[in-house]
Design an enzyme around this catalytic site. Structure first.
Site, PDB file in Angstrom:
ATOM      1  N   HIS A 141      -6.703   7.228  -2.227  1.00 51.02           N
ATOM      2  CA  HIS A 141      -7.493   6.180  -1.574  1.00 51.02           C
ATOM      3  C   HIS A 141      -6.705   5.361  -0.560  1.00 51.02           C
ATOM      4  O   HIS A 141      -7.303   4.666   0.259  1.00 51.02           O
ATOM      5  CB  HIS A 141      -8.125   5.263  -2.623  1.00 51.02           C
ATOM      6  N   ASP A 142      -5.370   5.418  -0.564  1.00 47.31           N
ATOM      7  CA  ASP A 142      -4.569   4.666   0.410  1.00 47.31           C
ATOM      8  C   ASP A 142      -3.491   5.524   1.055  1.00 47.31           C
ATOM      9  O   ASP A 142      -2.531   4.975   1.618  1.00 47.31           O
ATOM     10  CB  ASP A 142      -3.909   3.452  -0.263  1.00 47.31           C
ATOM     11  N   HIS A 161       1.293   1.513  -5.740  1.00 48.47           N
ATOM     12  CA  HIS A 161      -0.079   0.986  -5.804  1.00 48.47           C
ATOM     13  C   HIS A 161      -1.060   2.104  -6.134  1.00 48.47           C
ATOM     14  O   HIS A 161      -1.972   1.922  -6.960  1.00 48.47           O
ATOM     15  CB  HIS A 161      -0.448   0.345  -4.471  1.00 48.47           C
ATOM     16  N   HIS A 206       0.837  -1.200   0.000  1.00 53.96           N
ATOM     17  CA  HIS A 206       0.000   0.000   0.000  1.00 53.96           C
ATOM     18  C   HIS A 206       0.870   1.247   0.000  1.00 53.96           C
ATOM     19  O   HIS A 206       0.911   1.995   0.983  1.00 53.96           O
ATOM     20  CB  HIS A 206      -0.946  -0.015   1.201  1.00 53.96           C
ATOM     21  N   ASP A 213      -8.848  -1.102  -8.043  1.00 50.98           N
ATOM     22  CA  ASP A 213      -8.137  -1.496  -6.829  1.00 50.98           C
ATOM     23  C   ASP A 213      -7.933  -3.006  -6.778  1.00 50.98           C
ATOM     24  O   ASP A 213      -7.012  -3.490  -6.116  1.00 50.98           O
ATOM     25  CB  ASP A 213      -8.932  -1.019  -5.611  1.00 50.98           C
ATOM     26  N   GLN A 221      -4.192 -17.154  -4.132  1.00 55.75           N
ATOM     27  CA  GLN A 221      -4.460 -16.396  -5.345  1.00 55.75           C
ATOM     28  C   GLN A 221      -5.617 -17.000  -6.130  1.00 55.75           C
ATOM     29  O   GLN A 221      -6.472 -16.276  -6.646  1.00 55.75           O
ATOM     30  CB  GLN A 221      -3.197 -16.354  -6.210  1.00 55.75           C
ATOM     31  N   ASN A 230      -5.021  -6.221 -10.024  1.00 59.96           N
ATOM     32  CA  ASN A 230      -3.722  -6.879 -10.194  1.00 59.96           C
ATOM     33  C   ASN A 230      -3.823  -8.219 -10.922  1.00 59.96           C
ATOM     34  O   ASN A 230      -3.017  -8.507 -11.801  1.00 59.96           O
ATOM     35  CB  ASN A 230      -3.044  -7.073  -8.834  1.00 59.96           C
TER      36      ASN A 230
END
Length: 809
Positions: free
Chosen positions: A502-503, A466, A462, A620, A671, A623
């Site tokens: 946002h982070d 990112h 984060h 978000d 994952q 990935n």
């Protein structure tokens, strides 16, 4: 579109009644419907077919030849196939549960729809041939296989007074026309399309009438309960019109839209008439059953949210029974994405923490005093906002800023670890936002560098990289052809700004960790979206720094509207809100699909912000949809961040959060589970909204899942040698309840028969086990406690985070 219709006859032997050119036969028994559901990941094979709306009746005589419209919406119907005899028990029952899936088939198109389609095709053709993109300086070729040369998206650009409550004078198009989903290749469906019943691999019952509920979406399956109710009610109406000979009256907006000869009681047998009447009554009874479960204080989308959570609980219960690693993955997903209420034992604070917590909470922690403006003038600002010796190489990389899969790590290297500043500056230039909102370029650079400095370089995931990745992903999603000219400049600015902040000031731990450690931030925000609230506070607070107010030239109304949108978007990045967000979007999309128009107007704030919230949420959680090389780097980073949190929990004697124990975490399996239960359903729904623009993204997602699936070790991982470290793995398997309480507390789900404490922090935050986790984790307390455990560093203010400490000056 000719190719899309060519596969219609392929379903002749699928176990479902085949359709003739003019009508349909009864469906085969339930056990033959969607036989592919028996696969773990069923394959979706939508077909393009034309059915008579009154499909219970014999087909009418073929109509007289009609002149072909200038812009047809469908290919010629397939050659008629002989219908198989209906097997015993083929009569279709009504939905047995809200988990039933309905199939929506084509019926034809109205003159209005043909006009909208032709109008959109003209505009699309121009965009494809010229690369024109309103509001963008360059042509955007971000969707090579889904966009270039194809004319399959549609956005109605007609004016609509007051369509956007934010800026009615500049609001562009009047809506988004949802397209039928013709999948070019067989693709796995998410678990949302499986049966919503225990131990039953096929759908309980597809509403016999939902198959004719939409004119535009041929074989799209509907899974949200409210959309299923609408589909059934439309069928009830059509059947009623046929039974009572009322179809000859003036058509209404709910009338069948294809031109069909009148049908009266004399045209069908008494047996068929009674059967149609009986089935219509059953359909109406099912609708009443569903509506009786509604509670007045909850939205209809909560029906879908409850259903999806129930289905996910069942999937996770099955996964947890397979192995210890599967149990850990299940616990992580449940704790993180189901917004559970956690009952935890809060540890006693240390003496040092008690002293620090005596300080007032009147200030926003984590805000540092930085001076970037003194060295910036309009004449001295570099090409990309930051000084770099590799400007030409950086320029080459930034040529892909409009494409999915930008190598953001390379951008970070070339920009001196200033990827957020460089990418934001480039996007603002691309979209001409500096001119539109009169933002001084030196003010923009000053704010961006100040914002980027408040992302912690020592946090593995984060961090500013990112943030830059989410900004760029949001930028590309805003440019998708299906959303062209849908959003105003102010809405675009809000989405990009929200992505950037946002982070900010994220300390590398989860919301639940902050709650469990009784952090100052958790107290300040009442344990509710702790980190998301803090990110917003810091992001807006930095606007008050010297020469940082990039919104200084907005009107008061614009500032208020932008602030409201940014708050709503960032709060939606709390991963514990994921299922509610997904259910809201899917309900909205499917509800419009089963209406006669199939047009998503987006004519109110609620619908528009919902799309923007899901867009940033997708960015978000993007990935796993990126090239494998990038995806693996993000996975390594998030796992490193998780393991650091697990080490802190171990040092404090706390129970280690799921997927945060470096001694027994299954990265590969996490994952796969993360994609199957979180990422795929979300992106699948987004792809429905913007079809066909996200098909390449879904393909990459599936490829990446298969790669991680192939790397899962075949043998079970050995138990840890250290009993202290393995104590979590030695607990009973985590179990999930299969039903939700009907009292409206849909988000609260209790674990049955399990000792697993959900206080573990790694869950409730944006910690996505595989990819970008969202702004849910902020370890204020943790860093504070770490300070207390470490050597005396009281004199060193930590620019790191929002802690109970005083802000750095």
């Amino acid at each position: 579109m000719e190719a899309e219709g060519s596969s219609a006859p392929a379903r002749a032997g699928s176990g479902e009644g085949s359709d003739s050119a003019g009508g349909a036969t009864l469906k085969a028994p339930k056990h033959l419907w969607r036989h592919e559901q028996h696969h773990q990941y069923p394959l979706r094979q939508p077909q393009f077919r034309l059915l008579h709306p009154h499909h219970h009746l014999p087909p009418p005589p073929p109509p007289s030849p009609q002149p072909q419209p200038q812009c047809p919406l469908q290919p010629p119907p397939p050659p008629p196939l002989p219908p198989p005899p209906p097997p015993p028990g083929a009569a279709r029952g009504r939905y047995a549960s809200s988990g039933a899936t309905g199939r929506v088939r084509h019926r034809g198109y109205s003159d209005t729809e043909r006009y909208l389609y032709c109008r959109a095709m003209d505009r699309t053709s121009y965009a494809v041939e010229t690369g024109h993109r309103p509001g963008l300086k360059k042509s955007r070729m971000s969707w090579p296989s889904s966009f270039q040369g194809l004319r399959r998206f549609d956005v109605d650009n007609g004016t609509s007074a007051g369509r956007s409550p934010l800026d009615p004078m500049t609001s562009p198009g009047s809506g988004l026309i949802l397209q039928a989903n013709f999948v070019h290749s067989q693709r796995r469906e998410s678990f949302l399309y499986r049966s919503d019943s225990d131990y039953d691999l096929s759908p309980k019952s597809m509403s016999r009438n939902s198959s004719i509920a939409s004119d535009i979406h041929g074989d799209d399956l509907i899974v949200t309960p409210f959309a299923q109710v609408l589909a059934s009610l439309r069928t009830v109406r059509n059947n009623f019109a046929a039974l009572t000979n009322l179809q000859d009256r003036a058509p209404s907006k709910r009338s069948p839209m294809c031109n069909q000869p009148s049908i009266n009681k004399a045209t069908i047998t008494e047996e068929a008439y009674q059967k149609l009447a009986s089935e219509t009554l059953e359909e109406l009874d099912w609708c009443l059953d569903q509506l009786e479960t509604l509670q007045t204080r909850h939205s209809v989308s909560e029906m879908a949210s409850n259903k999806f959570k129930r289905m996910l609980n069942r999937e996770l219960t099955h996964l947890s029974e397979m192995s210890r690693s599967g149990n850990q993955v299940s616990e992580f997903i449940s704790n993180t994405f189901l917004d559970k209420q956690h009952e935890v034992e809060i540890p006693s604070p240390t003496q040092k923490e008690k002293e620090k917590k005596k300080r007032p909470m009147s200030q926003i922690s984590g805000v540092k005093k930085l001076m970037h403006s003194s060295s910036l003038t309009n004449s001295s600002i570099p090409r990309f906002g930051v000084k770099t010796e590799q400007e030409d190489v950086l320029a080459k990389e930034l040529e892909d800023v409009n494409k999915w899969g930008l190598h953001v790590f390379r951008i970070a290297e070339l920009s001196g670890n200033r990827p957020l500043t460089v990418i934001m500056h480039t996007i603002f230039q691309e979209r001409d936002l500096l001119k539109t909102f009169k933002i001084p370029v030196d003010t923009l650079i000053t704010y961006l560098m100040t914002l980027e400095d408040h992302y912690h370089a020592d946090v593995a995931y984060h961090n500013n990289i990112h943030a830059a990745d989410v900004v760029q992903s949001t930028h590309v999603l805003l440019s998708t052809p299906a959303l062209e000219a849908v959003f105003t400049d102010l809405e675009i600015l809000a989405a990009i700004f929200a992505s950037a902040i946002h982070d900010v000031d994220h300390p590398g731990v989860s919301n639940q960790f902050l709650i469990n450690t009784n952090s100052e931030l958790a107290l300040m925000y009442n344990d509710s979206s702790v980190l998301e609230n803090h990110h917003l506070a810091v992001g807006f607070k930095l606007l008050q720094e010297e020469n940082c107010d990039i919104f200084q030239n907005l009107t008061k109304k614009q500032r208020q509207s932008l602030r409201k949108m940014v708050i709503d978007i960032v709060l939606a990045t709390d991963m514990s809100k994921h299922m509610n967000l997904l259910a809201d979007l899917k309900t909205m999309v499917e509800t419009k699909k089963v209406t006669s128009s199939g047009v998503l107007l987006l004519d109110n704030y609620s619908d528009r912000i919902q799309v923007l919230q899901n867009m940033v949420h997708c960015a978000d959680l993007s990935n796993p949809t990126k090239p494998l090389q990038l995806y693996r780097q993000w996975t390594d980073r998030i796992m490193e961040e998780f393991f650091r949190q697990g080490d802190r929990e171990r040092e404090r004697g706390m129970e280690i959060s799921p997927m945060c124990d470096k001694h027994n975490a299954s990265v590969e399996k996490s994952q796969v589970g993360f994609i199957d239960y979180i990422v795929h359903p979300l992106w699948e729904t987004w792809a429905d909204l913007v079809h066909p623009d996200a098909q390449d993204i879904l393909d990459t997602l599936e490829d990446n899942r298969e790669w991680y699936q192939s790397t899962i070790p075949q043998s079970p991982s050995p138990a840890p040698d250290d009993p202290e470290e393995g104590r979590q793995g030695q607990t009973e398997k985590f179990q999930f309840e299969l039903t939700l309480e009907e009292d409206g507390e849909s988000d609260t789900e209790k674990d049955s028969g399990s000792q697993v404490e959900e206080d573990t922090s790694c869950s409730d935050s944006k910690t996505l086990c595989t990819q970008d986790s969202e702004s849910t984790e902020i370890p204020l307390d943790e860093q504070v406690e770490e300070e207390a455990v470490g050597e005396e560093e009281e004199s060193q203010p930590e620019a790191c985070v929002i802690d109970d400490r005083s802000p750095d000056t």
